[in-house]
Write a protein that holds these residues in place. Structure first.
Motif, PDB file in Angstrom:
ATOM      1  N   LEU A 140      21.704   3.189  32.503  1.00 37.24           N
ATOM      2  CA  LEU A 140      21.251   2.867  31.244  1.00 37.24           C
ATOM      3  C   LEU A 140      22.064   1.980  30.622  1.00 37.24           C
ATOM      4  O   LEU A 140      23.424   2.016  30.558  1.00 37.24           O
ATOM      5  CB  LEU A 140      21.010   3.910  30.282  1.00 37.24           C
ATOM      6  N   ILE A 141      21.564   0.544  30.167  1.00 32.27           N
ATOM      7  CA  ILE A 141      22.397  -0.325  29.497  1.00 32.27           C
ATOM      8  C   ILE A 141      22.230  -0.242  28.235  1.00 32.27           C
ATOM      9  O   ILE A 141      20.809  -0.386  27.723  1.00 32.27           O
ATOM     10  CB  ILE A 141      22.302  -1.596  29.972  1.00 32.27           C
ATOM     11  N   TYR A 142      23.358  -0.295  27.205  1.00 38.54           N
ATOM     12  CA  TYR A 142      22.826  -0.067  25.859  1.00 38.54           C
ATOM     13  C   TYR A 142      23.198  -1.346  25.181  1.00 38.54           C
ATOM     14  O   TYR A 142      24.126  -1.976  25.411  1.00 38.54           O
ATOM     15  CB  TYR A 142      23.875   1.163  25.243  1.00 38.54           C
ATOM     16  N   LEU A 143      22.307  -2.073  24.418  1.00 36.42           N
ATOM     17  CA  LEU A 143      22.314  -3.130  23.777  1.00 36.42           C
ATOM     18  C   LEU A 143      23.510  -3.311  23.011  1.00 36.42           C
ATOM     19  O   LEU A 143      24.111  -4.450  22.815  1.00 36.42           O
ATOM     20  CB  LEU A 143      21.151  -3.635  23.239  1.00 36.42           C
ATOM     21  N   GLU A 144      23.721  -2.529  22.131  1.00 35.69           N
ATOM     22  CA  GLU A 144      24.793  -2.237  21.216  1.00 35.69           C
ATOM     23  C   GLU A 144      26.209  -2.672  22.043  1.00 35.69           C
ATOM     24  O   GLU A 144      27.035  -3.590  21.455  1.00 35.69           O
ATOM     25  CB  GLU A 144      25.168  -0.850  20.593  1.00 35.69           C
ATOM     26  N   ASP A 145      26.320  -1.999  23.237  1.00 32.97           N
ATOM     27  CA  ASP A 145      27.775  -2.501  23.927  1.00 32.97           C
ATOM     28  C   ASP A 145      27.584  -3.715  24.509  1.00 32.97           C
ATOM     29  O   ASP A 145      28.627  -4.395  24.578  1.00 32.97           O
ATOM     30  CB  ASP A 145      27.508  -1.433  25.343  1.00 32.97           C
ATOM     31  N   VAL A 146      26.424  -4.177  24.856  1.00 32.24           N
ATOM     32  CA  VAL A 146      26.360  -5.542  25.396  1.00 32.24           C
ATOM     33  C   VAL A 146      26.560  -6.554  24.478  1.00 32.24           C
ATOM     34  O   VAL A 146      27.648  -7.681  24.447  1.00 32.24           O
ATOM     35  CB  VAL A 146      25.011  -5.945  26.028  1.00 32.24           C
ATOM     36  N   ARG A 147      26.191  -6.507  23.090  1.00 32.23           N
ATOM     37  CA  ARG A 147      26.266  -7.256  22.107  1.00 32.23           C
ATOM     38  C   ARG A 147      27.560  -7.444  21.585  1.00 32.23           C
ATOM     39  O   ARG A 147      28.261  -8.522  21.203  1.00 32.23           O
ATOM     40  CB  ARG A 147      25.421  -7.052  20.796  1.00 32.23           C
ATOM     41  N   LYS A 148      28.618  -6.298  21.807  1.00 32.40           N
ATOM     42  CA  LYS A 148      29.962  -6.218  21.404  1.00 32.40           C
ATOM     43  C   LYS A 148      30.597  -7.186  22.408  1.00 32.40           C
ATOM     44  O   LYS A 148      31.624  -7.700  22.039  1.00 32.40           O
ATOM     45  CB  LYS A 148      30.501  -5.021  21.456  1.00 32.40           C
ATOM     46  N   THR A 149      30.167  -7.431  23.643  1.00 37.14           N
ATOM     47  CA  THR A 149      30.989  -8.312  24.570  1.00 37.14           C
ATOM     48  C   THR A 149      30.736  -9.857  24.321  1.00 37.14           C
ATOM     49  O   THR A 149      31.127 -10.652  24.754  1.00 37.14           O
ATOM     50  CB  THR A 149      30.608  -8.182  25.799  1.00 37.14           C
ATOM     51  N   ILE A 150      29.715 -10.067  23.394  1.00 35.89           N
ATOM     52  CA  ILE A 150      29.221 -11.494  23.023  1.00 35.89           C
ATOM     53  C   ILE A 150      30.249 -12.192  22.111  1.00 35.89           C
ATOM     54  O   ILE A 150      30.392 -11.888  20.751  1.00 35.89           O
ATOM     55  CB  ILE A 150      27.584 -11.551  22.698  1.00 35.89           C
ATOM     56  N   ASP A 151      31.130 -13.037  22.519  1.00 32.54           N
ATOM     57  CA  ASP A 151      32.173 -13.758  21.714  1.00 32.54           C
ATOM     58  C   ASP A 151      31.604 -15.116  21.144  1.00 32.54           C
ATOM     59  O   ASP A 151      30.732 -15.523  21.433  1.00 32.54           O
ATOM     60  CB  ASP A 151      33.576 -13.643  22.300  1.00 32.54           C
ATOM     61  N   PHE A 152      32.550 -15.733  20.609  1.00 35.81           N
ATOM     62  CA  PHE A 152      32.172 -17.020  20.195  1.00 35.81           C
ATOM     63  C   PHE A 152      31.890 -18.064  21.180  1.00 35.81           C
ATOM     64  O   PHE A 152      30.961 -18.751  20.825  1.00 35.81           O
ATOM     65  CB  PHE A 152      33.565 -17.464  19.167  1.00 35.81           C
ATOM     66  N   GLY A 153      32.738 -18.050  22.299  1.00 35.05           N
ATOM     67  CA  GLY A 153      32.486 -18.897  23.262  1.00 35.05           C
ATOM     68  C   GLY A 153      30.946 -18.776  23.911  1.00 35.05           C
ATOM     69  O   GLY A 153      30.318 -19.687  24.202  1.00 35.05           O
ATOM     70  N   ASP A 154      30.578 -17.479  23.813  1.00 30.41           N
ATOM     71  CA  ASP A 154      28.988 -17.177  24.431  1.00 30.41           C
ATOM     72  C   ASP A 154      28.211 -17.613  23.365  1.00 30.41           C
ATOM     73  O   ASP A 154      27.066 -18.277  23.863  1.00 30.41           O
ATOM     74  CB  ASP A 154      29.019 -15.525  24.579  1.00 30.41           C
ATOM     75  N   LYS A 155      28.210 -17.777  22.043  1.00 30.53           N
ATOM     76  CA  LYS A 155      27.448 -18.332  21.116  1.00 30.53           C
ATOM     77  C   LYS A 155      27.444 -19.466  21.154  1.00 30.53           C
ATOM     78  O   LYS A 155      26.307 -20.291  21.129  1.00 30.53           O
ATOM     79  CB  LYS A 155      28.156 -17.722  19.911  1.00 30.53           C
ATOM     80  N   LEU A 156      28.622 -20.070  21.578  1.00 33.95           N
ATOM     81  CA  LEU A 156      28.444 -21.590  21.435  1.00 33.95           C
ATOM     82  C   LEU A 156      27.673 -22.080  22.872  1.00 33.95           C
ATOM     83  O   LEU A 156      26.903 -23.187  22.777  1.00 33.95           O
ATOM     84  CB  LEU A 156      30.150 -22.206  21.879  1.00 33.95           C
ATOM     85  N   ILE A 157      27.726 -21.382  23.792  1.00 29.76           N
ATOM     86  CA  ILE A 157      27.039 -21.626  25.001  1.00 29.76           C
ATOM     87  C   ILE A 157      25.529 -21.477  24.777  1.00 29.76           C
ATOM     88  O   ILE A 157      24.796 -22.407  25.205  1.00 29.76           O
ATOM     89  CB  ILE A 157      27.782 -21.142  26.248  1.00 29.76           C
ATOM     90  N   ALA A 158      25.366 -20.393  23.954  1.00 29.67           N
ATOM     91  CA  ALA A 158      24.108 -20.157  23.742  1.00 29.67           C
ATOM     92  C   ALA A 158      23.439 -21.110  23.094  1.00 29.67           C
ATOM     93  O   ALA A 158      21.967 -21.473  23.049  1.00 29.67           O
ATOM     94  CB  ALA A 158      23.823 -18.888  22.988  1.00 29.67           C
ATOM     95  N   LEU A 159      23.984 -21.805  21.920  1.00 29.44           N
ATOM     96  CA  LEU A 159      23.808 -23.032  20.972  1.00 29.44           C
ATOM     97  C   LEU A 159      23.484 -24.125  21.904  1.00 29.44           C
ATOM     98  O   LEU A 159      22.519 -24.802  21.684  1.00 29.44           O
ATOM     99  CB  LEU A 159      24.953 -23.131  20.106  1.00 29.44           C
ATOM    100  N   LEU A 160      24.277 -24.256  23.128  1.00 28.86           N
ATOM    101  CA  LEU A 160      24.115 -25.697  23.770  1.00 28.86           C
ATOM    102  C   LEU A 160      22.578 -25.266  24.491  1.00 28.86           C
ATOM    103  O   LEU A 160      21.831 -26.366  24.626  1.00 28.86           O
ATOM    104  CB  LEU A 160      25.340 -25.680  24.746  1.00 28.86           C
TER     105      LEU A 160
END
Length: 522
Positions: A140-160
């Protein structure tokens, strides 16, 4: 209000591409989706969030691995669905109301080793026992745990990636598996229906060509996304056609939903007859008057439900018909062409044929084929194996009558006929007789083997005063067959229903068999 003509070419895209196409048509900043948390999301928000989450899931879920989604209807489930599409993984939508045994069978059949869920949802839904059972068979993969690992760099990549989505999204053939859904299991163990990208997109295009939606209408969807009606009709249809949609996590909140319909000014609403009745009873005057199109599926619409909506809210109920295997919509009534007692006319692009069923008069078994009809059922004996449909034809198992104007009347499922004294009796008809005699109550009929007459009919009802004699008198007065009179009426507190709102005949069959066995033993 206008129909968009059905174009087969528009169905030949992946689910993610259909979302991108809608964004191009409506504009990336258009606020398209909202849920009970009341944080509206634009197309750009959904696409960026899908890339951010997808980037993390790409490392947790192997290629060619099916990922289970165990989440309520809402923005989180929608983003998770598209995150998997963005990285080329197939989602299997898991029915959290189906019980541990059915869910385990579903995971085995779909080769699900990882399940995406949420701690908050498990806690709110009281699903800890199910969580414990499932964790023995899958991670079981809990989305709350996954979201905690999304940092500024990940958001920047997602923006691109969100700025150049077609460059970064996984390429998918429209005929590849887009999603695995499980049949409702109202009459037995749920089966895995393998739906391609083109099946779902095709059904959206068919519905959009058949039903006249105003571009500014708002959809309200409280149906579960593990159910095809909730996934395609309630979520993908508005997203892919540029209609704002409000997603609500449960159809059971009968007091809350009418208030929210008024608050969101929703114009298009999907329900089952059972839920529709409860919404109307709990609604204040004026709560549901904003509805322009209300489609009821999964069960017959009762005349009293129609009357209730017409007199209180000036809403004309439209009855539709579908099957998980057809993504799901096969037919639906529309404003101006709404024949009561029918489920409407076939959607454009659907081929159909009828075959006689021995012993059943006045109707024949329906087979359908078209861009929305699944590839086949999962073959649990082979990993990723699909039992393909013969020449693409799906046997619906439904006995229907199609009139000269193309309106379909459902007489019942082949499985919902009992052989009593050599005659085929429709159990749906038995239920409708009971409904006429006791309109305020719910009723469900099942059949049990009978050594003398072949089968005997047992009627379950939540009416404490229901008597066989009253039903007998009505049948005699109205010329209904004596064979349709149930041998026994069993009063229970509530008629069991599945998460989709359909009657749970598996539970009722078991209850009838146990009671009958006890009566025999006694």
């Amino acid at each position: 209000m206008a129909h968009r003509p059905f174009e087969l070419a528009r169905t030949r895209v992946s689910l993610f591409e259909a979302l991108l196409r809608a964004r191009d048509e409506r504009g990336g900043k258009y606020k398209i989706l909202e849920d009970h948390e009341r944080k509206p999301l634009s197309y750009d928000d959904i696409i960026r969030a899908a890339f951010a989450l997808g980037g993390k899931l790409d490392m947790l879920i192997k290629k060619r691995e099916t990922a289970g989604i165990l989440l309520p209807t809402g923005a989180g489930c929608t983003v998770t669905f598209f995150a998997l599409q963005a990285i080329g993984r197939t989602p299997a939508m898991l029915n959290f109301t189906a019980g541990a045994m059915n869910l385990r069978a579903a995971c085995e059949a779909a080769n699900v080793k990882k399940i995406l869920t949420s701690r908050a949802f498990i806690k709110l839904g009281g699903l800890e026992a199910l969580e414990k059972e499932l964790s023995k068979h899958a991670k079981l993969i809990y989305l709350e745990d996954v979201r905690k690992t999304i940092d500024f760099g990940d958001k920047l990549i997602a923006l691109l990636k969100g700025s150049f989505p077609r460059l970064f999204a996984a390429k998918a053939n429209p005929d590849d598996t887009g999603v695995i859904l499980f049949t409702s299991g109202s009459y037995g163990t749920p089966r895995g229906a393998v739906l391609s990208h083109a099946n779902i997109v095709g059904n959206v295009e068919q519905a959009h060509a058949h039903v006249p939606f105003d571009p500014d209408w708002v959809f309200f969807n409280p149906l579960p996304m593990f159910h095809c009606f909730g996934l395609t009709g309630g979520t993908m249809l508005p997203l892919f056609t540029g209609h704002k949609v409000f997603l609500f996590p449960s159809p059971l909140q009968v007091k809350e939903i009418p208030k929210l319909v008024k608050e969101t000014g929703a114009n298009v609403f999907f329900a089952t007859d059972t839920f529709a009745q409860q919404y109307a009873r709990n609604a204040k005057d004026g709560d549901l008057n904003c509805i322009k199109i209300m489609v009821c599926g999964a069960e017959r619409v009762k005349p009293e439900t129609r009357e209730l909506y017409k007199t209180r809210f000036d809403v004309e109920l439209l009855e539709g018909y579908g099957a998980t295997e057809a993504s799901p919509v096969i037919a639906v009534n529309i404003p101006g062409a709404n024949k009561h007692g029918s489920v409407g006319q076939f959607l454009p692009g659907i081929e159909w044929r009828l075959e006689p069923v021995p012993g059943i008069e006045g109707g024949q078994k329906l087979f359908v084929r078209g861009p929305n009809v699944m590839r086949g059922y999962l073959d649990p004996t082979k990993p990723f194996g699909i039992d393909l449909l013969p020449q693409g034809w799906h046997d619906t198992g439904d006995v229907v009558d199609v009139d000269e104007d193309g309106f379909i009347r459902i007489l019942g499922r082949v499985k919902r006929f009992a052989k009593v004294g050599g005659e085929m009796v429709s159990l749906n008809a038995v239920e409708s007789y009971a409904q006429t005699v006791w309109p305020e109550n719910l009723h469900a009929a099942v059949a049990l083997p009978d050594s003398r007459k072949g089968e005997r009919i047992i009627l379950f009802t939540d009416n404490a005063d229901a008597k066989v004699e009253d039903l007998q008198a009505w049948c005699k007065e109205n010329g209904a067959s004596e064979l349709a009179i149930p041998k026994r009426i069993v009063v229970i507190d509530t008629i069991p229903v599945l998460g989709s709102g359909k009657t749970d005949y598996v539970v009722l069959q078991r209850m009838a068999a146990e009671r009958f066995a006890e009566a025999k033993a006694a």
